[in-house]
Design a protein around this motif. Structure first.
Motif, PDB file in Angstrom:
ATOM      1  N   LYS A  67      -4.896   3.268  -4.461  1.00 18.37           N
ATOM      2  CA  LYS A  67      -4.116   2.377  -3.602  1.00 18.37           C
ATOM      3  C   LYS A  67      -3.916   1.065  -4.350  1.00 18.37           C
ATOM      4  CE  LYS A  67      -3.763   0.062   0.832  1.00 18.37           C
ATOM      5  NZ  LYS A  67      -4.363  -0.213   2.135  1.00 18.37           N
ATOM      6  N   CYS A  68      -2.645   0.598  -4.415  1.00 21.33           N
ATOM      7  CA  CYS A  68      -2.287  -0.670  -5.052  1.00 21.33           C
ATOM      8  C   CYS A  68      -1.473  -1.480  -4.055  1.00 21.33           C
ATOM      9  CB  CYS A  68      -1.421  -0.447  -6.291  1.00 21.33           C
ATOM     10  SG  CYS A  68      -2.065   0.686  -7.519  1.00 21.33           S
ATOM     11  N   TRP A  69      -1.721  -2.775  -3.982  1.00 22.71           N
ATOM     12  CA  TRP A  69      -0.949  -3.634  -3.099  1.00 22.71           C
ATOM     13  C   TRP A  69      -1.042  -5.080  -3.563  1.00 22.71           C
ATOM     14  CZ3 TRP A  69      -5.846  -2.110  -2.205  1.00 22.71           C
ATOM     15  CH2 TRP A  69      -6.757  -3.028  -1.724  1.00 22.71           C
ATOM     16  N   LEU A  70      -0.107  -5.890  -3.071  1.00 27.43           N
ATOM     17  CA  LEU A  70      -0.136  -7.330  -3.332  1.00 27.43           C
ATOM     18  C   LEU A  70      -0.751  -8.031  -2.143  1.00 27.43           C
ATOM     19  CD1 LEU A  70       3.266  -8.379  -4.948  1.00 27.43           C
ATOM     20  CD2 LEU A  70       0.995  -8.540  -5.940  1.00 27.43           C
ATOM     21  N   ASP A  71      -1.641  -8.950  -2.421  1.00 29.96           N
ATOM     22  CA  ASP A  71      -2.283  -9.779  -1.405  1.00 29.96           C
ATOM     23  C   ASP A  71      -2.094 -11.222  -1.853  1.00 29.96           C
ATOM     24  OD1 ASP A  71      -3.886 -10.936   0.520  1.00 29.96           O
ATOM     25  OD2 ASP A  71      -5.762 -10.130  -0.266  1.00 29.96           O
ATOM     26  N   ASN A  72      -1.052 -11.866  -1.316  1.00 24.63           N
ATOM     27  CA  ASN A  72      -0.636 -13.190  -1.782  1.00 24.63           C
ATOM     28  C   ASN A  72      -0.328 -13.107  -3.272  1.00 24.63           C
ATOM     29  OD1 ASN A  72      -0.802 -14.438   0.786  1.00 24.63           O
ATOM     30  ND2 ASN A  72      -3.016 -14.549   0.553  1.00 24.63           N
ATOM     31  N   SER A  73      -1.046 -13.798  -4.110  1.00 27.10           N
ATOM     32  CA  SER A  73      -0.781 -13.772  -5.554  1.00 27.10           C
ATOM     33  C   SER A  73      -1.765 -12.888  -6.309  1.00 27.10           C
ATOM     34  CB  SER A  73      -0.840 -15.197  -6.120  1.00 27.10           C
ATOM     35  OG  SER A  73       0.235 -15.946  -5.619  1.00 27.10           O
ATOM     36  N   THR A  74      -2.368 -11.946  -5.616  1.00 26.72           N
ATOM     37  CA  THR A  74      -3.342 -11.057  -6.252  1.00 26.72           C
ATOM     38  C   THR A  74      -2.871  -9.614  -6.145  1.00 26.72           C
ATOM     39  OG1 THR A  74      -5.140 -12.559  -5.688  1.00 26.72           O
ATOM     40  CG2 THR A  74      -5.754 -10.314  -6.290  1.00 26.72           C
ATOM     41  N   PHE A  75      -2.815  -8.935  -7.286  1.00 25.01           N
ATOM     42  CA  PHE A  75      -2.522  -7.510  -7.325  1.00 25.01           C
ATOM     43  C   PHE A  75      -3.860  -6.804  -7.164  1.00 25.01           C
ATOM     44  CE2 PHE A  75      -1.454  -3.397  -9.049  1.00 25.01           C
ATOM     45  CZ  PHE A  75      -0.105  -3.237  -8.781  1.00 25.01           C
ATOM     46  N   ARG A  76      -3.996  -6.027  -6.110  1.00 20.59           N
ATOM     47  CA  ARG A  76      -5.271  -5.359  -5.806  1.00 20.59           C
ATOM     48  C   ARG A  76      -5.119  -3.855  -5.982  1.00 20.59           C
ATOM     49  NH1 ARG A  76      -8.823  -8.959  -3.698  1.00 20.59           N
ATOM     50  NH2 ARG A  76      -7.940 -10.811  -2.745  1.00 20.59           N
ATOM     51  N   ILE A  77      -6.180  -3.273  -6.506  1.00 17.93           N
ATOM     52  CA  ILE A  77      -6.223  -1.828  -6.712  1.00 17.93           C
ATOM     53  C   ILE A  77      -7.606  -1.334  -6.306  1.00 17.93           C
ATOM     54  CG2 ILE A  77      -6.096   0.053  -8.390  1.00 17.93           C
ATOM     55  CD1 ILE A  77      -4.490  -1.875 -10.215  1.00 17.93           C
ATOM     56  N   VAL A  78      -7.638  -0.252  -5.571  1.00 17.68           N
ATOM     57  CA  VAL A  78      -8.872   0.504  -5.349  1.00 17.68           C
ATOM     58  C   VAL A  78      -8.538   1.951  -5.675  1.00 17.68           C
ATOM     59  CG1 VAL A  78      -9.964  -1.040  -3.678  1.00 17.68           C
ATOM     60  CG2 VAL A  78      -8.387   0.712  -2.860  1.00 17.68           C
ATOM     61  N   CYS A  79      -9.511   2.656  -6.240  1.00 18.23           N
ATOM     62  CA  CYS A  79      -9.228   4.031  -6.657  1.00 18.23           C
ATOM     63  C   CYS A  79     -10.519   4.812  -6.814  1.00 18.23           C
ATOM     64  CB  CYS A  79      -8.433   4.042  -7.960  1.00 18.23           C
ATOM     65  SG  CYS A  79      -9.270   3.302  -9.374  1.00 18.23           S
ATOM     66  N   GLY A  80     -10.358   6.110  -6.950  1.00 15.58           N
ATOM     67  CA  GLY A  80     -11.485   6.994  -7.178  1.00 15.58           C
ATOM     68  C   GLY A  80     -12.132   6.755  -8.538  1.00 15.58           C
ATOM     69  N   ALA A  81     -13.310   7.303  -8.710  1.00 16.57           N
ATOM     70  CA  ALA A  81     -14.111   7.065  -9.912  1.00 16.57           C
ATOM     71  C   ALA A  81     -13.402   7.476 -11.205  1.00 16.57           C
ATOM     72  CB  ALA A  81     -15.444   7.791  -9.801  1.00 16.57           C
ATOM     73  N   ARG A  82     -12.522   8.463 -11.142  1.00 16.83           N
ATOM     74  CA  ARG A  82     -11.824   8.928 -12.348  1.00 16.83           C
ATOM     75  C   ARG A  82     -10.374   8.455 -12.422  1.00 16.83           C
ATOM     76  NH1 ARG A  82     -14.342  13.800 -14.971  1.00 16.83           N
ATOM     77  NH2 ARG A  82     -16.410  13.827 -14.077  1.00 16.83           N
ATOM     78  N   ASN A  83      -9.983   7.548 -11.527  1.00 15.63           N
ATOM     79  CA  ASN A  83      -8.592   7.109 -11.461  1.00 15.63           C
ATOM     80  C   ASN A  83      -8.330   5.742 -12.081  1.00 15.63           C
ATOM     81  OD1 ASN A  83      -9.058   8.868  -8.748  1.00 15.63           O
ATOM     82  ND2 ASN A  83      -7.044   9.223  -9.649  1.00 15.63           N
ATOM     83  N   LEU A  84      -9.303   5.168 -12.770  1.00 15.39           N
ATOM     84  CA  LEU A  84      -9.093   3.846 -13.362  1.00 15.39           C
ATOM     85  C   LEU A  84      -7.940   3.827 -14.369  1.00 15.39           C
ATOM     86  CD1 LEU A  84      -9.956   0.902 -13.421  1.00 15.39           C
ATOM     87  CD2 LEU A  84     -11.698   1.511 -15.109  1.00 15.39           C
ATOM     88  N   PRO A  85      -7.803   4.814 -15.264  1.00 17.36           N
ATOM     89  CA  PRO A  85      -6.654   4.784 -16.174  1.00 17.36           C
ATOM     90  C   PRO A  85      -5.318   4.815 -15.424  1.00 17.36           C
ATOM     91  CG  PRO A  85      -8.306   6.307 -16.989  1.00 17.36           C
ATOM     92  CD  PRO A  85      -8.728   5.911 -15.597  1.00 17.36           C
ATOM     93  N   GLU A  86      -5.226   5.641 -14.392  1.00 21.64           N
ATOM     94  CA  GLU A  86      -4.009   5.709 -13.580  1.00 21.64           C
ATOM     95  C   GLU A  86      -3.750   4.380 -12.873  1.00 21.64           C
ATOM     96  OE1 GLU A  86      -2.090   8.497 -10.048  1.00 21.64           O
ATOM     97  OE2 GLU A  86      -4.244   8.590 -10.415  1.00 21.64           O
ATOM     98  N   ALA A  87      -4.803   3.723 -12.426  1.00 20.75           N
ATOM     99  CA  ALA A  87      -4.670   2.426 -11.754  1.00 20.75           C
ATOM    100  C   ALA A  87      -4.087   1.385 -12.703  1.00 20.75           C
ATOM    101  CB  ALA A  87      -6.031   1.975 -11.229  1.00 20.75           C
ATOM    102  N   ILE A  88      -4.611   1.326 -13.905  1.00 21.17           N
ATOM    103  CA  ILE A  88      -4.107   0.369 -14.897  1.00 21.17           C
ATOM    104  C   ILE A  88      -2.663   0.706 -15.257  1.00 21.17           C
ATOM    105  CG2 ILE A  88      -4.372  -0.485 -17.258  1.00 21.17           C
ATOM    106  CD1 ILE A  88      -7.438  -0.115 -16.852  1.00 21.17           C
ATOM    107  N   LEU A  89      -2.348   1.991 -15.369  1.00 17.63           N
ATOM    108  CA  LEU A  89      -0.983   2.407 -15.666  1.00 17.63           C
ATOM    109  C   LEU A  89      -0.024   1.996 -14.539  1.00 17.63           C
ATOM    110  CD1 LEU A  89       0.886   3.843 -17.651  1.00 17.63           C
ATOM    111  CD2 LEU A  89       0.373   5.982 -16.442  1.00 17.63           C
TER     112      LEU A  89
END
Length: 99
Positions: A67-89
């Motif tokens: 899950k990725c979203w904007l919170d004011n001026s912060t780009f927030r990401i939460v993801c599963g343990a193996r999804n960090l590369p996908e999150a950064i992408l």
């Protein structure tokens, strides 16, 4: 983790370091207890600060999610343990897309 994605994020961070920005802003990568990752990327005083982003939610399974979203001026990401590369992408794709 895919070195290219981490290297790109490092370059993005370095490009925004100007002697001031990094003292008040930056990014955080933490683990969560579900297990997974949480990223906070402060966009204040960057070229991305006023860009729009539509929330992205992908749930493939209990352990494969993002899950990725904007919170004011912060780009927030939460993801599963193996999804960090996908999150950064996901952040990279948004950051490099011209609007």
């Amino acid at each position: 983790m895919d070195q290219g994605k981490l290297s790109w994020l490092s370059s993005w961070f370095s490009a925004n370091c100007d002697g001031d920005w990094e003292h008040s802003f930056g990014l955080k990568i933490e683990t969560t207890d579900n297990p997974g990752w949480a990223l906070e990327i402060d966009l204040t005083d960057t070229a991305l600060e006023n860009r729009n982003f539509l929330t992205l939610e992908i749930e493939r399974s209990e352990t494969d999610w993002l899950k990725c979203w904007l919170d004011n001026s912060t780009f927030r990401i939460v993801c599963g343990a193996r999804n960090l590369p996908e999150a950064i992408l996901s952040f990279r794709h948004w950051a490099e897309t011209k609007t």
